[in-house]
Design a protein around this motif. Structure first.
Motif, PDB file in Angstrom:
ATOM      1  N   LEU A 138       3.921 -37.723 -33.090  1.00 41.30           N
ATOM      2  CA  LEU A 138       3.051 -37.840 -34.260  1.00 41.30           C
ATOM      3  C   LEU A 138       3.812 -38.275 -35.508  1.00 41.30           C
ATOM      4  CD1 LEU A 138       0.338 -37.472 -35.727  1.00 41.30           C
ATOM      5  CD2 LEU A 138       0.932 -35.061 -36.038  1.00 41.30           C
ATOM      6  N   HIS A 139       4.907 -37.594 -35.812  1.00 42.20           N
ATOM      7  CA  HIS A 139       5.626 -37.878 -37.055  1.00 42.20           C
ATOM      8  C   HIS A 139       6.058 -39.342 -37.107  1.00 42.20           C
ATOM      9  CE1 HIS A 139       8.993 -37.797 -39.969  1.00 42.20           C
ATOM     10  NE2 HIS A 139       8.236 -36.901 -40.585  1.00 42.20           N
ATOM     11  N   ALA A 140       6.656 -39.830 -36.028  1.00 47.18           N
ATOM     12  CA  ALA A 140       7.109 -41.220 -35.995  1.00 47.18           C
ATOM     13  C   ALA A 140       5.940 -42.191 -36.086  1.00 47.18           C
ATOM     14  CB  ALA A 140       7.904 -41.475 -34.720  1.00 47.18           C
ATOM     15  N   ASN A 141       4.835 -41.879 -35.426  1.00 47.81           N
ATOM     16  CA  ASN A 141       3.687 -42.779 -35.442  1.00 47.81           C
ATOM     17  C   ASN A 141       2.973 -42.769 -36.792  1.00 47.81           C
ATOM     18  OD1 ASN A 141       4.142 -43.720 -32.888  1.00 47.81           O
ATOM     19  ND2 ASN A 141       2.673 -42.361 -31.897  1.00 47.81           N
ATOM     20  N   LEU A 142       2.998 -41.633 -37.490  1.00 50.94           N
ATOM     21  CA  LEU A 142       2.463 -41.608 -38.856  1.00 50.94           C
ATOM     22  C   LEU A 142       3.248 -42.550 -39.756  1.00 50.94           C
ATOM     23  CD1 LEU A 142       1.832 -37.776 -39.418  1.00 50.94           C
ATOM     24  CD2 LEU A 142       0.078 -39.558 -39.281  1.00 50.94           C
ATOM     25  N   LEU A 143       4.565 -42.443 -39.683  1.00 50.13           N
ATOM     26  CA  LEU A 143       5.406 -43.302 -40.514  1.00 50.13           C
ATOM     27  C   LEU A 143       5.193 -44.772 -40.168  1.00 50.13           C
ATOM     28  CD1 LEU A 143       8.726 -41.229 -40.529  1.00 50.13           C
ATOM     29  CD2 LEU A 143       6.965 -41.343 -42.319  1.00 50.13           C
ATOM     30  N   ALA A 144       5.083 -45.064 -38.868  1.00 49.52           N
ATOM     31  CA  ALA A 144       4.868 -46.446 -38.442  1.00 49.52           C
ATOM     32  C   ALA A 144       3.541 -46.985 -38.955  1.00 49.52           C
ATOM     33  CB  ALA A 144       4.917 -46.533 -36.919  1.00 49.52           C
ATOM     34  N   ALA A 145       2.568 -46.091 -39.148  1.00 49.63           N
ATOM     35  CA  ALA A 145       1.248 -46.488 -39.642  1.00 49.63           C
ATOM     36  C   ALA A 145       1.175 -46.494 -41.157  1.00 49.63           C
ATOM     37  CB  ALA A 145       0.185 -45.544 -39.078  1.00 49.63           C
ATOM     38  N   GLY A 146       2.282 -46.168 -41.810  1.00 43.24           N
ATOM     39  CA  GLY A 146       2.293 -46.140 -43.263  1.00 43.24           C
ATOM     40  C   GLY A 146       1.670 -44.897 -43.865  1.00 43.24           C
ATOM     41  N   ILE A 147       1.617 -43.825 -43.085  1.00 43.29           N
ATOM     42  CA  ILE A 147       1.050 -42.552 -43.560  1.00 43.29           C
ATOM     43  C   ILE A 147       2.197 -41.597 -43.860  1.00 43.29           C
ATOM     44  CG2 ILE A 147      -0.444 -40.599 -43.005  1.00 43.29           C
ATOM     45  CD1 ILE A 147      -1.940 -42.503 -41.058  1.00 43.29           C
ATOM     46  N   ASP A 148       2.310 -41.158 -45.090  1.00 42.12           N
ATOM     47  CA  ASP A 148       3.391 -40.281 -45.526  1.00 42.12           C
ATOM     48  C   ASP A 148       3.031 -38.829 -45.202  1.00 42.12           C
ATOM     49  OD1 ASP A 148       5.372 -38.849 -46.784  1.00 42.12           O
ATOM     50  OD2 ASP A 148       5.029 -39.690 -48.781  1.00 42.12           O
ATOM     51  N   PRO A 149       3.784 -38.143 -44.338  1.00 45.47           N
ATOM     52  CA  PRO A 149       3.459 -36.743 -44.032  1.00 45.47           C
ATOM     53  C   PRO A 149       3.403 -35.851 -45.269  1.00 45.47           C
ATOM     54  CG  PRO A 149       5.029 -37.594 -42.443  1.00 45.47           C
ATOM     55  CD  PRO A 149       4.902 -38.645 -43.513  1.00 45.47           C
ATOM     56  N   SER A 150       4.159 -36.178 -46.300  1.00 42.80           N
ATOM     57  CA  SER A 150       4.137 -35.345 -47.508  1.00 42.80           C
ATOM     58  C   SER A 150       2.857 -35.531 -48.304  1.00 42.80           C
ATOM     59  CB  SER A 150       5.350 -35.659 -48.386  1.00 42.80           C
ATOM     60  OG  SER A 150       5.274 -36.972 -48.908  1.00 42.80           O
ATOM     61  N   ALA A 151       2.038 -36.544 -47.941  1.00 44.42           N
ATOM     62  CA  ALA A 151       0.770 -36.763 -48.628  1.00 44.42           C
ATOM     63  C   ALA A 151      -0.372 -35.974 -47.996  1.00 44.42           C
ATOM     64  CB  ALA A 151       0.421 -38.252 -48.618  1.00 44.42           C
TER      65      ALA A 151
END
Length: 321
Positions: free
Chosen positions: A121-134
């Motif tokens: 999940l974490h890697a795929n969020l970043l790849a999708a341009g979604i910042d986990p801190s947001a």
């Protein structure tokens, strides 16, 4: 909480294999290319912008997936699930939902403490341009390790450092019982330890909810107990432009879009209360078919979006176009 029908009683090795993740890496070849890091599926439902992000997949043994199927029925169903006669991959589809100023994640996946084929999940969020801190809110449908195991990263820090967490009162009370080793069957002790690890990590930012509560306006908590004692699903209001008024995010209330639509009277091996889970599952699928609700399933073939149609005494799953 157990029932007279508990197919996991005789399948301790399968349950231990599930928790340990053995054979998951070798089984990756079973999935089509990109299945556990699929392109992000984005769509809109009512006032919600939704992205479905993959956490990878987990492998489940046939004794857990099809405890009620005959020996003759099992191989073909496991093939249709993309597996071998012994085990099959189950995708993990995580909705990331934008509602006004909120960015909401429903379940946070497996993290690093589970099967190696999951925890993406974490890697795929970043790849999708979604910042986990947001991310502002994380809703846990339940506290099994493939749904809440991503709460804390390998570095010991929260994956979503600024999020408020939500779990049902029933789920919290069941898994955090300090006397769980005395009151739960031994087969659940590993799950309880993992649930306590994940839930206690966010205790200071955790909100306990009940069925009928809203996470945000138009996102309502549904009671779907059975798979676990406090399992919840979510219903989003509004339409999708295709005639569906409402979207239900099922968690593990319906674990397979093949098995349990086509065989609504069959049990699932990881349900804590097998008979209640079966009743809940049938009612949810039937309601979805009657009310033309859109559905999003956590373990369904990616991206897990579709609807239910009646098919004689059973149902069929129709994937969204």
């Amino acid at each position: 909480m157990t029932s007279s029908h508990n197919p996991t009683d005789a399948s301790g090795p399968d349950r231990r294999e599930f928790l340990a993740g053995s054979s998951a890496v070798a089984a990756a070849a079973l999935l089509p290319k990109g299945a556990h890091a699929a392109d992000i599926k984005r769509f809109r439902h009512g006032g919600f912008d939704i992205s479905v992000v993959s956490d990878g997949f987990i492998m489940l043994p046939v004794s857990i997936v099809l405890p009620d199927a005959t020996a003759e029925e099992r191989p073909e169903i496991m093939r249709r699930l993309g597996g071998t006669p012994e085990r099959a991959p189950f995708h993990t589809n995580i909705p990331v939902i934008r509602s006004g100023d909120d960015l909401i994640v429903v379940d946070d996946g497996s993290g690093t403490r589970f099967q190696e084929s999951a925890g993406k999940l974490h890697a795929n969020l970043l790849a999708a341009g979604i910042d986990p801190s947001a991310v502002t809110k994380v809703v846990l449908t339940h506290a099994h390790p493939d749904h809440a195991g991503g709460t804390v990263g390998a570095d010991g820090k929260l994956t979503f450092p600024y999020a408020q967490y939500f779990v049902s009162e029933g789920e919290w009370q069941f898994w955090t019982d300090p006397n769980f080793e005395k009151v739960m069957p031994q087969v659940l002790h590993g799950f309880a330890k993992g649930a306590q690890r994940d839930l206690f990590a966010v205790k200071d930012r955790l909100t306990l909810v009940k069925p009928g509560d809203e996470i945000v306006s138009g996102m309502r908590v549904l009671d779907t107990r059975g798979h676990t004692p406090g399992h919840i699903s979510l219903q989003l209001s509004g339409g999708d432009g295709a005639g569906h008024q409402g979207l239900v995010i099922t968690g593990d209330a319906v674990t397979s879009n093949i098995v349990f639509f086509e065989h609504p009277d069959w049990h699932f091996g990881f349900d804590t209360d097998a008979e209640l889970a079966l009743k809940t599952r049938k009612a949810l699928i039937d309601r979805a078919a009657s009310e033309r609700l859109a559905l999003l399933g956590y373990h369904w073939a990616y991206p897990g979006i579709g609807r239910a149609e009646r098919n004689g005494a059973a149902y069929r799953f129709v994937a969204a176009g």
